[in-house]
Design a protein around this motif. Structure first.
Motif, PDB file in Angstrom:
ATOM      1  N   ASP A 184     -12.827   2.108  -4.805  1.00 39.33           N
ATOM      2  CA  ASP A 184     -13.412   3.346  -5.353  1.00 39.33           C
ATOM      3  C   ASP A 184     -12.384   4.145  -6.143  1.00 39.33           C
ATOM      4  N   GLN A 185     -11.183   4.224  -5.596  1.00 44.68           N
ATOM      5  CA  GLN A 185     -10.113   4.999  -6.229  1.00 44.68           C
ATOM      6  C   GLN A 185      -9.803   4.437  -7.622  1.00 44.68           C
ATOM      7  N   LEU A 186      -9.770   3.104  -7.698  1.00 42.02           N
ATOM      8  CA  LEU A 186      -9.470   2.456  -8.974  1.00 42.02           C
ATOM      9  C   LEU A 186     -10.617   2.644  -9.960  1.00 42.02           C
ATOM     10  N   VAL A 235       8.707   3.594 -15.284  1.00 40.06           N
ATOM     11  CA  VAL A 235       8.986   4.441 -14.124  1.00 40.06           C
ATOM     12  C   VAL A 235       7.900   5.501 -14.001  1.00 40.06           C
ATOM     13  N   GLY A 236       7.505   5.755 -12.754  1.00 41.22           N
ATOM     14  CA  GLY A 236       6.515   6.792 -12.451  1.00 41.22           C
ATOM     15  C   GLY A 236       7.237   8.073 -12.084  1.00 41.22           C
ATOM     16  N   VAL A 237       6.833   9.168 -12.729  1.00 40.79           N
ATOM     17  CA  VAL A 237       7.536  10.433 -12.506  1.00 40.79           C
ATOM     18  C   VAL A 237       6.571  11.552 -12.120  1.00 40.79           C
ATOM     19  N   GLY A 238       5.477  11.203 -11.452  1.00 40.72           N
ATOM     20  CA  GLY A 238       4.536  12.229 -11.009  1.00 40.72           C
ATOM     21  C   GLY A 238       3.171  11.626 -10.760  1.00 40.72           C
ATOM     22  N   GLU A 239       2.258  12.455 -10.278  1.00 40.55           N
ATOM     23  CA  GLU A 239       0.943  11.962  -9.882  1.00 40.55           C
ATOM     24  C   GLU A 239      -0.087  12.029 -11.006  1.00 40.55           C
ATOM     25  N   GLN A 240       0.270  12.731 -12.093  1.00 37.84           N
ATOM     26  CA  GLN A 240      -0.720  12.933 -13.163  1.00 37.84           C
ATOM     27  C   GLN A 240      -0.740  11.746 -14.123  1.00 37.84           C
ATOM     28  N   THR A 256       8.152   3.848  -8.863  1.00 33.70           N
ATOM     29  CA  THR A 256       7.360   5.083  -8.842  1.00 33.70           C
ATOM     30  C   THR A 256       8.084   6.194  -8.091  1.00 33.70           C
ATOM     31  N   LYS A 257       7.560   7.393  -8.229  1.00 34.88           N
ATOM     32  CA  LYS A 257       7.970   8.565  -7.439  1.00 34.88           C
ATOM     33  C   LYS A 257       9.414   8.971  -7.692  1.00 34.88           C
ATOM     34  N   LEU A 258       9.916   8.645  -8.870  1.00 37.03           N
ATOM     35  CA  LEU A 258      11.296   9.037  -9.179  1.00 37.03           C
ATOM     36  C   LEU A 258      11.414  10.551  -9.364  1.00 37.03           C
ATOM     37  N   ASP A 259      10.278  11.240  -9.470  1.00 32.51           N
ATOM     38  CA  ASP A 259      10.303  12.703  -9.506  1.00 32.51           C
ATOM     39  C   ASP A 259      10.636  13.272  -8.126  1.00 32.51           C
ATOM     40  N   GLY A 260      10.527  12.458  -7.089  1.00 34.55           N
ATOM     41  CA  GLY A 260      10.676  12.980  -5.732  1.00 34.55           C
ATOM     42  C   GLY A 260      12.004  12.628  -5.082  1.00 34.55           C
ATOM     43  N   ASN A 299       0.835  -1.198   0.000  1.00 36.16           N
ATOM     44  CA  ASN A 299       0.000   0.000   0.000  1.00 36.16           C
ATOM     45  C   ASN A 299       0.870   1.249   0.000  1.00 36.16           C
ATOM     46  N   GLY A 300       0.487   2.193  -0.809  1.00 40.97           N
ATOM     47  CA  GLY A 300       1.214   3.455  -0.850  1.00 40.97           C
ATOM     48  C   GLY A 300       2.333   3.485  -1.868  1.00 40.97           C
ATOM     49  N   ALA A 301       2.662   2.331  -2.452  1.00 42.93           N
ATOM     50  CA  ALA A 301       3.750   2.282  -3.437  1.00 42.93           C
ATOM     51  C   ALA A 301       3.376   3.019  -4.719  1.00 42.93           C
ATOM     52  N   GLY A 302       2.075   3.075  -4.990  1.00 40.06           N
ATOM     53  CA  GLY A 302       1.619   3.740  -6.210  1.00 40.06           C
ATOM     54  C   GLY A 302       0.997   2.777  -7.209  1.00 40.06           C
ATOM     55  N   LYS A 303       0.488   1.647  -6.707  1.00 46.12           N
ATOM     56  CA  LYS A 303      -0.145   0.638  -7.585  1.00 46.12           C
ATOM     57  C   LYS A 303      -1.349   1.198  -8.322  1.00 46.12           C
ATOM     58  N   THR A 304      -2.252   1.796  -7.549  1.00 42.90           N
ATOM     59  CA  THR A 304      -3.493   2.281  -8.154  1.00 42.90           C
ATOM     60  C   THR A 304      -3.196   3.341  -9.205  1.00 42.90           C
ATOM     61  N   THR A 305      -2.304   4.254  -8.852  1.00 39.22           N
ATOM     62  CA  THR A 305      -1.932   5.324  -9.778  1.00 39.22           C
ATOM     63  C   THR A 305      -1.301   4.728 -11.038  1.00 39.22           C
ATOM     64  N   PHE A 306      -0.413   3.761 -10.851  1.00 32.75           N
ATOM     65  CA  PHE A 306       0.224   3.108 -12.006  1.00 32.75           C
ATOM     66  C   PHE A 306      -0.826   2.465 -12.910  1.00 32.75           C
TER      67      PHE A 306
HETATM   68  P1  GDP Z   1      -1.289   2.245  -3.761  1.00 34.79           P
HETATM   69  O1  GDP Z   1      -1.711   2.212  -2.303  1.00 34.79           O
HETATM   70  O2  GDP Z   1      -0.095   1.383  -4.003  1.00 34.79           O
HETATM   71  O3  GDP Z   1      -2.405   1.956  -4.691  1.00 34.79           O
HETATM   72  O4  GDP Z   1      -0.768   3.727  -4.014  1.00 34.79           O
HETATM   73  P2  GDP Z   1      -1.461   4.967  -4.736  1.00 34.79           P
HETATM   74  O5  GDP Z   1      -1.558   4.736  -6.199  1.00 34.79           O
HETATM   75  O6  GDP Z   1      -2.724   5.310  -4.036  1.00 34.79           O
HETATM   76  O7  GDP Z   1      -0.333   6.085  -4.519  1.00 34.79           O
HETATM   77  C1  GDP Z   1       0.046   6.542  -3.236  1.00 34.79           C
HETATM   78  C2  GDP Z   1       0.420   8.017  -3.332  1.00 34.79           C
HETATM   79  O8  GDP Z   1       1.579   8.170  -4.142  1.00 34.79           O
HETATM   80  C3  GDP Z   1      -0.659   8.878  -3.979  1.00 34.79           C
HETATM   81  O9  GDP Z   1      -0.715  10.101  -3.305  1.00 34.79           O
HETATM   82  C4  GDP Z   1      -0.160   9.053  -5.404  1.00 34.79           C
HETATM   83  O10 GDP Z   1      -0.613  10.252  -5.990  1.00 34.79           O
HETATM   84  C5  GDP Z   1       1.335   9.081  -5.197  1.00 34.79           C
HETATM   85  N1  GDP Z   1       2.094   8.644  -6.391  1.00 34.79           N
HETATM   86  C6  GDP Z   1       1.961   7.514  -7.117  1.00 34.79           C
HETATM   87  N2  GDP Z   1       2.867   7.455  -8.117  1.00 34.79           N
HETATM   88  C7  GDP Z   1       3.601   8.591  -8.035  1.00 34.79           C
HETATM   89  C8  GDP Z   1       4.726   9.122  -8.791  1.00 34.79           C
HETATM   90  O11 GDP Z   1       5.249   8.545  -9.752  1.00 34.79           O
HETATM   91  N3  GDP Z   1       5.214  10.336  -8.366  1.00 34.79           N
HETATM   92  C9  GDP Z   1       4.672  11.007  -7.298  1.00 34.79           C
HETATM   93  N4  GDP Z   1       5.224  12.176  -6.953  1.00 34.79           N
HETATM   94  N5  GDP Z   1       3.651  10.524  -6.571  1.00 34.79           N
HETATM   95  C10 GDP Z   1       3.112   9.350  -6.932  1.00 34.79           C
END
Ligand code: GDP
Length: 299
Positions: free
Chosen positions: A143-145, A276-281, A251-255, A107-114
């Motif tokens: 819901d998020q997905l 690679v994920g480079v942002g939230e958009q 993910t989050k290589l922008d940070g 959780n929090g890794a960015g799965k849903t966003t990816f």
């Molecule tokens: P999940 O719990 O693994 O499904 O994670 P989420 O997809 O909900 O992402 C957790 C948080 O990380 C959210 O606030 C996302 O917007 C953020 N996030 C995901 N990918 C990236 C990324 O590549 N860059 C940045 N800066 N934030 C990201």
């Protein structure tokens, strides 16, 4: 966390204006300082040593005299490490019927966003995409997905909170076949505090998907947060001991400026980095390219 400065900007602090200081063995600006910086940047000890050795080898051959040559030596070392072993970033595709991806990670890794970004990329290519929400542990995750799926025009199959994740995964694959999808992406739970249960659950999902479609899942993608350093390595080992991971998404290589984790994970698991994920958009997802990645590190 380390502020967002490129690896090269930080290496330059060591070298300053004269590359030759690197090879003089003084404390400031020596190869040892370079090694420490690489380790701090999450390349891991073996890779950091190998990169330094490569720079030194080229120096002995007279090939590292200028800043540009030093930069090139470092970039080549990184790119070579990323191209060694199982390193093809292309996604496996089903020979016929839908391609099935199982997406795993904490959780929090960015799965849903990816998953949201990837679904949007495939939709933009005119592909038919179905997203299955099998993290039935968290209603919010479902819901998020659903929101991400609707936004990109992907179809959605979600279980009720508390229902069996493996049966949701089965239903998603079943629906995807029936509806003639090109791609089925199955999300999974990522609760870390019960990791034994989670690994058992992932194994079961993997098995059950194969019951509906024997060659599926075609890819098992592990999503890792690029800002958590060496913890990403231990997560990688835990997940890949449960199911055969075929690719990694960082993910989050922008940070972070500590992009070395990409190399360390590739070397530890011997699987390709795929994205690679480079942002939230929605557009902030890049297919992985070793040369581009290495070049950016020394920009
Ligand atoms: P999940 O719990 O693994 O499904 O994670 P989420 O997809 O909900 O992402 C957790 C948080 O990380 C959210 O606030 C996302 O917007 C953020 N996030 C995901 N990918 C990236 C990324 O590549 N860059 C940045 N800066 N934030 C990201």
């Amino acid at each position: 966390d380390v502020p967002k400065r490129s690896l090269w900007q930080r290496v330059k602090d060591i070298v300053r204006t004269d590359v030759s200081v690197l090879f003089k063995g003084v404390d400031e600006g020596s190869l040892e300082a370079l090694e420490t910086l690489l380790i701090e940047s999450d390349f891991g000890v073996p890779t950091s040593l190998a990169l330094v050795a490569e720079v030194e080898r080229r120096h002995k051959r007279g090939e590292v005299k200028t800043e540009a040559e030093f930069r090139q030596a470092l970039a080549d070392g990184v790119a070579n490490a990323l191209r060694t072993g199982n390193a093809d970033p292309a996604m496996a595709m089903a020979a016929s019927g839908p391609t099935v991806l199982l997406v795993i990670g904490v959780n929090g890794a960015g799965k849903t966003t990816f998953i949201g970004k990837l679904a949007a990329q495939y939709r933009a290519q005119g592909k038919r995409v179905l997203v299955g929400a099998a993290d039935t542990f968290r209603a919010g995750a479902i819901d998020q997905l659903r929101v991400w799926a609707e936004r990109s025009g992907a179809e959605f199959v979600g279980g009720k909170p508390g229902s069996d994740p493996a049966s949701v995964a089965y239903d998603a694959v079943d629906a995807g076949i029936a509806r003639n999808m090109d791609l089925i992406i199955v999300d999974t739970a990522g609760r870390l505090h019960t990791s034994d249960d989670l690994m058992t659950e992932l194994r079961k999902m993997h098995r059950v998907i194969g019951k509906r479609m024997p060659e599926a899942p075609h890819e098992i993608l592990l999503v890792l947060d690029g800002t958590i350093g060496q913890n990403a390595l231990s997560q990688a080992r835990t997940f890949s001991s449960a199911v055969p991971v075929t690719g990694v998404v960082v993910t989050k290589l922008d940070g972070t400026a500590k992009g070395g984790i990409v190399v360390a994970v590739h070397e530890a698991l011997n699987v390709p980095i795929k994205y690679v994920g480079v942002g939230e958009q929605v557009g902030d997802l890049e297919p992985f390219d070793a040369d581009v990645y290495a070049k950016e590190l020394v920009e």
